[in-house]
Design an enzyme around this catalytic site. Structure first.
Site, mmCIF file in Angstrom:
data_model
loop_
_atom_site.group_PDB
_atom_site.id
_atom_site.type_symbol
_atom_site.label_atom_id
_atom_site.label_comp_id
_atom_site.label_asym_id
_atom_site.label_seq_id
_atom_site.Cartn_x
_atom_site.Cartn_y
_atom_site.Cartn_z
ATOM 1 C CE LYS A 102 -4.357 -1.241 0.232
ATOM 2 N NZ LYS A 102 -5.395 -0.686 -0.673
ATOM 3 C CG ASP A 140 -4.555 -0.013 -4.034
ATOM 4 O OD1 ASP A 140 -4.685 1.010 -4.743
ATOM 5 O OD2 ASP A 140 -5.515 -0.602 -3.496
ATOM 6 C CD GLU A 144 -5.947 -2.242 -6.396
ATOM 7 O OE1 GLU A 144 -5.249 -3.281 -6.314
ATOM 8 O OE2 GLU A 144 -6.936 -2.040 -5.679
ATOM 9 C CG ASP A 182 -10.190 -0.833 -5.963
ATOM 10 O OD1 ASP A 182 -11.392 -1.144 -6.041
ATOM 11 O OD2 ASP A 182 -9.573 -0.895 -4.880
#
Ligand code: MUC
Ligand code: MG
Length: 375
Positions: free
Chosen positions: A164, A193, A219, A244
């Site tokens: 992340k 992400d 992402e 997403d």
């Protein structure tokens, strides 16, 4: 057969470690359990989970929308007539996909249980019995993330990880993700992400380095509204760009697929507004030649099993799934637990989603008394 009652209860589950995302650090997760019962007393289970600041939803609003608006519109209807139920919910209130998804989920579980089949049987049946299972590394620090990755590789639980990023300064975030990939080497693939945190020029610089560093997927680098920027990044880079937050509705998915503003979609039952809509988004991706990732909002056993059932029917699930919620929580409200083994999540055999509630655990973690809508 008709729906006799719909019950909601909000509960909060503690995590085993702080889970750091760009928009929040999670120490406990809030969820709402939905229990739909028919006139013969059969029950189906649904669940919605909310990651703070990921989207507009709050757990309290989801419960209110179900209790006040959706439940009264559905009681007395056939719980197995899914498309008609979704249509009835859509005329009752716009959007509110998480609330609609949690009710639809419970109706799918109920209908499949009555038939004695896994829920996947109602969606074309499973094409796989297990799903490759990725772990999100939310430690926010390379050494801790590398140590956790080593432990998971040793235990044969995960050989796919997602770092992340998006909260810290972009250069250090990129360096941290690349350090994790360098550490695991060929033993694992590593996604990142960004959770919408970069602008296009930051993303252009960052993705070039991530690509060189061997990152497998990037992402949601840009804000969800920036479809043109996402398209330019997808055209520019070989590393796949995944959407997403940008694809909530079936219409969002179509808009993205039409101009190829992403190479891959992360699909989630609540974000998409239910199993039917998730299946439609998956079909759009499949038709457009995009790949899919079975996403999570950090569900507990019920939502994880429901997601696994639906994802098991999707052929283009190239990136496996990230249904690791139950592994992050310190406890559970279900009697049966999802099984993780040999880098795969076993798709529960059912009937329905194959989960039942541990009433004592639910009572312990419930914020309040259950709220029941009846005819
Ligand atoms: C997201 O953006 O994919 C899912 C798992 C996790 O740790 O965060 C999320 C939301
Ligand atoms: Mg994401």
């Amino acid at each position: 057969m008709r729906i006799a009652s719909i019950e909601t209860v909000v509960f909060d589950l503690p995590t085993i470690r702080p889970h750091k995302l760009a928009m929040a650090t999670i120490n406990q997760q809030s969820l709402v359990l939905v229990r739909v019962r028919d006139e013969e007393g059969h029950e189906g289970l649904g669940e919605a989970s909310v990651i703070p600041h990921y989207g507009a939803e709050t757990i309290e609003a989801i419960q209110l929308v179900i209790d006040r608006y959706l439940a009264p519109a559905l009681i007395g209807r056939d719980p197995a007539a899914f498309e008609a139920l979704v249509a009835a919910m859509d005329v009752t209130i716009k959007d509110n996909g998480y609330a609609k998804a949690a009710i639809e989920m419970a109706c799918v579980d109920l209908a499949a249980r009555r038939l004695g089949v896994p829920a996947s049987a109602l969606f074309g049946a499973a094409v796989r019995d297990t799903l490759p299972i990725l772990l999100v590394l939310g430690g926010g620090e390379a050494d801790a993330d590398c140590a956790l990755a080593d432990e998971m590789l040793d235990k044969r639980l995960h050989n796919r990880f997602l770092v992340k990023i998006g909260k810290a300064e972009p250069d250090s975030d990129v360096a941290r993700a690349i350090a994790v990939k360098a550490h695991v080497g060929d033993r694992a693939i590593v996604h990142v992400d960004v959770n919408q945190s970069w602008d296009e020029s930051t993303a252009t610089r960052g993705i070039a380095r991530l690509e060189d560093g061997g990152i497998a997927v990037v992402e949601q680098p840009l804000p969800r509204a920036d479809i043109d920027g996402m398209r330019r990044l997808s055209e520019r880079f070989a590393v796949p760009i995944m959407a997403d937050e940008a694809i909530e509705t079936v219409e969002d998915a179509l808009a993205y697929a039409r101009v190829r503003a992403a190479d891959a979609f992360s699909i989630k039952l609540t974000k998409q507004g239910g199993l039917l809509r998730t299946r439609k988004v998956a079909s759009i991706a499949e038709a457009a030649g995009l790949t899919l990732f079975g996403g999570t909002m950090l569900e507990s056993g019920v939502g994880t099993a429901a997601s696994a059932q639906l994802f098991s029917t999707v052929r283009a699930l190239h990136w496996g799934c990230q249904l690791f919620g139950p592994l992050l929580f310190a406890d559970t409200i279900t009697v049966e637990q999802p099984v993780y083994r040999d880098f795969e999540l076993q798709v529960p055999a059912g009937p329905g989603f194959g989960m039942s509630i541990d009433e004592d655990k639910l009572a312990f973690y419930a914020r309040d008394r259950p709220r029941t809508s009846i005819r």
